[in-house]
Design a protein around this motif. Structure first.
Motif, PDB file in Angstrom:
ATOM      1  N   LYS A  83      -5.857  13.360   5.456  1.00  0.00           N
ATOM      2  CA  LYS A  83      -4.716  14.284   5.527  1.00  0.00           C
ATOM      3  C   LYS A  83      -4.766  15.268   4.351  1.00  0.00           C
ATOM      4  O   LYS A  83      -3.949  15.219   3.418  1.00  0.00           O
ATOM      5  CB  LYS A  83      -3.408  13.497   5.533  1.00  0.00           C
ATOM      6  CG  LYS A  83      -3.157  12.765   6.827  1.00  0.00           C
ATOM      7  CD  LYS A  83      -1.807  12.065   6.838  1.00  0.00           C
ATOM      8  CE  LYS A  83      -1.776  10.887   5.895  1.00  0.00           C
ATOM      9  NZ  LYS A  83      -0.492  10.133   6.000  1.00  0.00           N
ATOM     10  N   ARG A 112       3.638  16.318  13.879  1.00  0.00           N
ATOM     11  CA  ARG A 112       3.654  15.609  12.594  1.00  0.00           C
ATOM     12  C   ARG A 112       4.410  14.301  12.754  1.00  0.00           C
ATOM     13  O   ARG A 112       5.636  14.257  12.682  1.00  0.00           O
ATOM     14  CB  ARG A 112       4.285  16.486  11.510  1.00  0.00           C
ATOM     15  CG  ARG A 112       4.100  15.921  10.097  1.00  0.00           C
ATOM     16  CD  ARG A 112       4.696  16.835   9.065  1.00  0.00           C
ATOM     17  NE  ARG A 112       6.127  17.003   9.243  1.00  0.00           N
ATOM     18  CZ  ARG A 112       7.000  17.161   8.232  1.00  0.00           C
ATOM     19  NH1 ARG A 112       6.585  17.165   6.984  1.00  0.00           N
ATOM     20  NH2 ARG A 112       8.277  17.325   8.479  1.00  0.00           N
ATOM     21  N   ASP A 114       3.801  11.736  10.721  1.00  0.00           N
ATOM     22  CA  ASP A 114       4.057  11.321   9.330  1.00  0.00           C
ATOM     23  C   ASP A 114       4.926  12.380   8.655  1.00  0.00           C
ATOM     24  O   ASP A 114       4.422  13.401   8.184  1.00  0.00           O
ATOM     25  CB  ASP A 114       2.728  11.166   8.593  1.00  0.00           C
ATOM     26  CG  ASP A 114       2.922  10.802   7.122  1.00  0.00           C
ATOM     27  OD1 ASP A 114       4.078  10.509   6.738  1.00  0.00           O
ATOM     28  OD2 ASP A 114       1.929  10.818   6.373  1.00  0.00           O
ATOM     29  N   HIS A 115       6.225  12.138   8.619  1.00  0.00           N
ATOM     30  CA  HIS A 115       7.143  13.133   8.066  1.00  0.00           C
ATOM     31  C   HIS A 115       7.115  13.182   6.540  1.00  0.00           C
ATOM     32  O   HIS A 115       7.806  14.016   5.938  1.00  0.00           O
ATOM     33  CB  HIS A 115       8.563  12.857   8.569  1.00  0.00           C
ATOM     34  CG  HIS A 115       8.706  13.051  10.047  1.00  0.00           C
ATOM     35  ND1 HIS A 115       8.681  14.288  10.651  1.00  0.00           N
ATOM     36  CD2 HIS A 115       8.844  12.141  11.057  1.00  0.00           C
ATOM     37  CE1 HIS A 115       8.826  14.155  11.956  1.00  0.00           C
ATOM     38  NE2 HIS A 115       8.908  12.851  12.236  1.00  0.00           N
ATOM     39  N   GLN A 116       6.339  12.305   5.919  1.00  0.00           N
ATOM     40  CA  GLN A 116       6.167  12.357   4.460  1.00  0.00           C
ATOM     41  C   GLN A 116       5.064  13.330   4.050  1.00  0.00           C
ATOM     42  O   GLN A 116       4.910  13.627   2.865  1.00  0.00           O
ATOM     43  CB  GLN A 116       5.831  10.953   3.930  1.00  0.00           C
ATOM     44  CG  GLN A 116       6.883   9.892   4.254  1.00  0.00           C
ATOM     45  CD  GLN A 116       8.276  10.277   3.774  1.00  0.00           C
ATOM     46  OE1 GLN A 116       8.458  10.688   2.625  1.00  0.00           O
ATOM     47  NE2 GLN A 116       9.252  10.160   4.672  1.00  0.00           N
ATOM     48  N   PHE A 117       4.301  13.817   5.026  1.00  0.00           N
ATOM     49  CA  PHE A 117       3.230  14.774   4.710  1.00  0.00           C
ATOM     50  C   PHE A 117       3.863  16.035   4.120  1.00  0.00           C
ATOM     51  O   PHE A 117       4.904  16.506   4.594  1.00  0.00           O
ATOM     52  CB  PHE A 117       2.442  15.099   5.969  1.00  0.00           C
ATOM     53  CG  PHE A 117       1.209  15.924   5.715  1.00  0.00           C
ATOM     54  CD1 PHE A 117       0.204  15.452   4.897  1.00  0.00           C
ATOM     55  CD2 PHE A 117       1.065  17.182   6.293  1.00  0.00           C
ATOM     56  CE1 PHE A 117      -0.939  16.212   4.652  1.00  0.00           C
ATOM     57  CE2 PHE A 117      -0.069  17.945   6.063  1.00  0.00           C
ATOM     58  CZ  PHE A 117      -1.073  17.463   5.243  1.00  0.00           C
ATOM     59  N   GLU A 118       3.232  16.594   3.123  1.00  0.00           N
ATOM     60  CA  GLU A 118       3.872  17.645   2.322  1.00  0.00           C
ATOM     61  C   GLU A 118       4.105  18.950   3.063  1.00  0.00           C
ATOM     62  O   GLU A 118       4.929  19.773   2.637  1.00  0.00           O
ATOM     63  CB  GLU A 118       3.029  17.919   1.069  1.00  0.00           C
ATOM     64  CG  GLU A 118       1.590  18.296   1.366  1.00  0.00           C
ATOM     65  CD  GLU A 118       0.762  18.411   0.092  1.00  0.00           C
ATOM     66  OE1 GLU A 118       1.229  19.068  -0.858  1.00  0.00           O
ATOM     67  OE2 GLU A 118      -0.330  17.829   0.052  1.00  0.00           O
ATOM     68  N   ASP A 120       5.162  21.000   6.735  1.00  0.00           N
ATOM     69  CA  ASP A 120       5.748  20.787   8.059  1.00  0.00           C
ATOM     70  C   ASP A 120       4.877  21.453   9.125  1.00  0.00           C
ATOM     71  O   ASP A 120       3.851  22.085   8.804  1.00  0.00           O
ATOM     72  CB  ASP A 120       7.198  21.284   8.113  1.00  0.00           C
ATOM     73  CG  ASP A 120       7.339  22.791   7.908  1.00  0.00           C
ATOM     74  OD1 ASP A 120       6.365  23.542   8.179  1.00  0.00           O
ATOM     75  OD2 ASP A 120       8.413  23.234   7.479  1.00  0.00           O
ATOM     76  N   GLN A 156       0.092   8.431  10.146  1.00  0.00           N
ATOM     77  CA  GLN A 156       0.096   7.675   8.897  1.00  0.00           C
ATOM     78  C   GLN A 156      -1.317   7.453   8.358  1.00  0.00           C
ATOM     79  O   GLN A 156      -1.533   7.463   7.145  1.00  0.00           O
ATOM     80  CB  GLN A 156       0.774   6.310   9.121  1.00  0.00           C
ATOM     81  CG  GLN A 156       2.227   6.399   9.546  1.00  0.00           C
ATOM     82  CD  GLN A 156       3.121   6.981   8.473  1.00  0.00           C
ATOM     83  OE1 GLN A 156       2.815   6.903   7.279  1.00  0.00           O
ATOM     84  NE2 GLN A 156       4.237   7.582   8.883  1.00  0.00           N
TER      85      GLN A 156
END
Length: 405
Positions: A83, A112, A114-118, A120, A156
């Protein structure tokens, strides 16, 4: 490009509400059965799609199997990377470049998980799209109908990119509509009927009547190979062979010529219905088409159906022969079906069968026969074979011909 995963999207399953989980589980089981020869695969069914991790297995080989499994809307071979936005941009560019020709348009779409990815989805789409445009100055973006569509999925465990989507077989997973028996002859129509039944989710078992020595071993092998052709849609099919010699000889000796075909088919339907009860199936399918032959007039169907109240389903009943042949060619059963090995429906076929047989006459002729005894002896001798897409029964054509000389 070396693909790491195939992402499978469901078809009609998206409309199945509370039953969705059961449908996905059935599709998962069918995919596992079809792909059992590839032990390195890892199959993960999710709510909205299924992920098949290749672990080095050739993607093209797996996709050739997937394209005929009912319940799959489409699928995309994908590549997993870290990622990292820089790596995502470079891989997306390579995927576009692989298909690009002057004048072609492109689009980037991102999902997306994985909503923690920096970044959007909009930021990823813009960054990747700008990178492609900078490296291919003449390419144009097109949002509605792009020639090249790059799909980015942030999960993830990594980023997954795909650029090609292949159409699946559609329909419903085999087994979600219950089990039924299919009366399989060696002709063109019944395999097509079986294919259409499976497409609507029916788990079919083949019931085939054979009459040695009047029918040859080749006729039986042909019926099994037709089942092999259909097994690729379900993973495996049970083939039930029913001895029919004594019944046919008895009918030939005791029934007027015009009613030979009617009485034979009444026995076939009785036997299929008895097998259906034994094996807890719900219905009977066959390849009858209205008016195609003398035994398939509406009057004949009424006279034959008289022996059971079980639903008799005829998927090709109203189709023209040319349309049936088109489907047979599509599913690769046509060339097998026209091989000249006679089945038990044709060996005692009278030259002038009744086209409008009467139910009371059929019952009158049968009253002179030991129907229960004939049925009991035939059912005792049935044989069941589990047939998979990887089986083969008929010898090569030159061996078949030499054995008949």
């Amino acid at each position: 490009m070396e693909y790491t995963e195939i992402m499978v999207r469901y078809g009609e399953l998206s409309t199945k509400g509370k039953n969705r989980r059961n449908f996905i589980d059935r599709l998962h089981g069918n995919v596992e059965k079809v792909l059992y020869k590839y032990p390195d695969l890892r199959i993960h069914p999710k709510r909205d799609r299924m992920h098949i991790i290749l672990n080095g297995t050739d993607a093209t080989t797996i996709m050739n199997h997937l394209k005929v499994i009912f319940g799959i809307q489409n699928f995309s071979p994908s590549i997993r990377i870290d990622k990292d936005l820089t790596a995502i941009k470079e891989l997306a560019f390579q995927l576009v470049l692989e298909q690009y020709q002057p004048g072609k348009t492109f689009k980037i779409t991102t999902k997306r998980a994985d909503h923690q990815f920096e970044y959007d989805t909009n930021q990823i789409n813009l960054a990747v799209g700008d990178y492609v445009s900078d490296n291919i100055p003449d390419i144009q973006a097109e949002m509605r109908q792009p020639d090249i569509k790059i799909q980015v999925e942030i999960r993830q465990d990594g980023a997954y990119l795909s650029s090609k989507t292949f159409k699946g077989a559609g329909g419903l997973p085999v087994g979600t509509a219950g089990k039924a028996e299919l009366m399989l002859s060696g002709g063109i129509d019944s395999p097509v009927a079986g294919y259409l039944a499976m497409k609507r989710g029916v788990d079919i078992e083949m019931v085939h009547f054979y009459s040695p020595p009047y029918t040859s071993e080749h006729a039986l092998q042909k019926a099994k190979d037709l089942t092999v052709k259909l097994a690729k849609y379900a993973g495996n099919i049970q083939f039930i062979q029913v001895p029919f010699t004594e019944i046919q000889e008895t009918i030939k000796q005791n029934v007027p010529e015009g009613y030979l075909m009617t009485i034979q088919r009444r026995f076939m339907l009785r036997l299929t219905d008895a097998i259906r009860q034994q094996r807890q199936a719900l219905a009977i399918f066959n390849g009858e088409a209205v008016g195609q032959v003398a035994s398939q007039t509406l009057e004949s169907m009424v006279a034959i159906n008289d022996v059971t109240t079980t639903p008799i389903l005829r998927p090709v009943a109203t189709m023209d022969k040319t349309d049936i042949i088109k489907i047979a060619e599509k599913i690769d059963t046509f060339d097998l079906s026209i091989k000249p090995f006679e089945d038990c429906c044709t060996i005692f076929a009278p030259p002038r069968p009744k086209t409008k047989p009467r139910v009371d006459k059929a019952q009158q002729f049968e009253a002179q026969l030991d129907v229960a005894g004939l049925m009991e002896r035939a059912l005792k001798e049935i044989e069941v074979t589990n047939i998979t897409p990887f089986d083969s029964y008929l010898a090569p054509v030159d061996e078949q011909i030499s054995s008949l000389l």
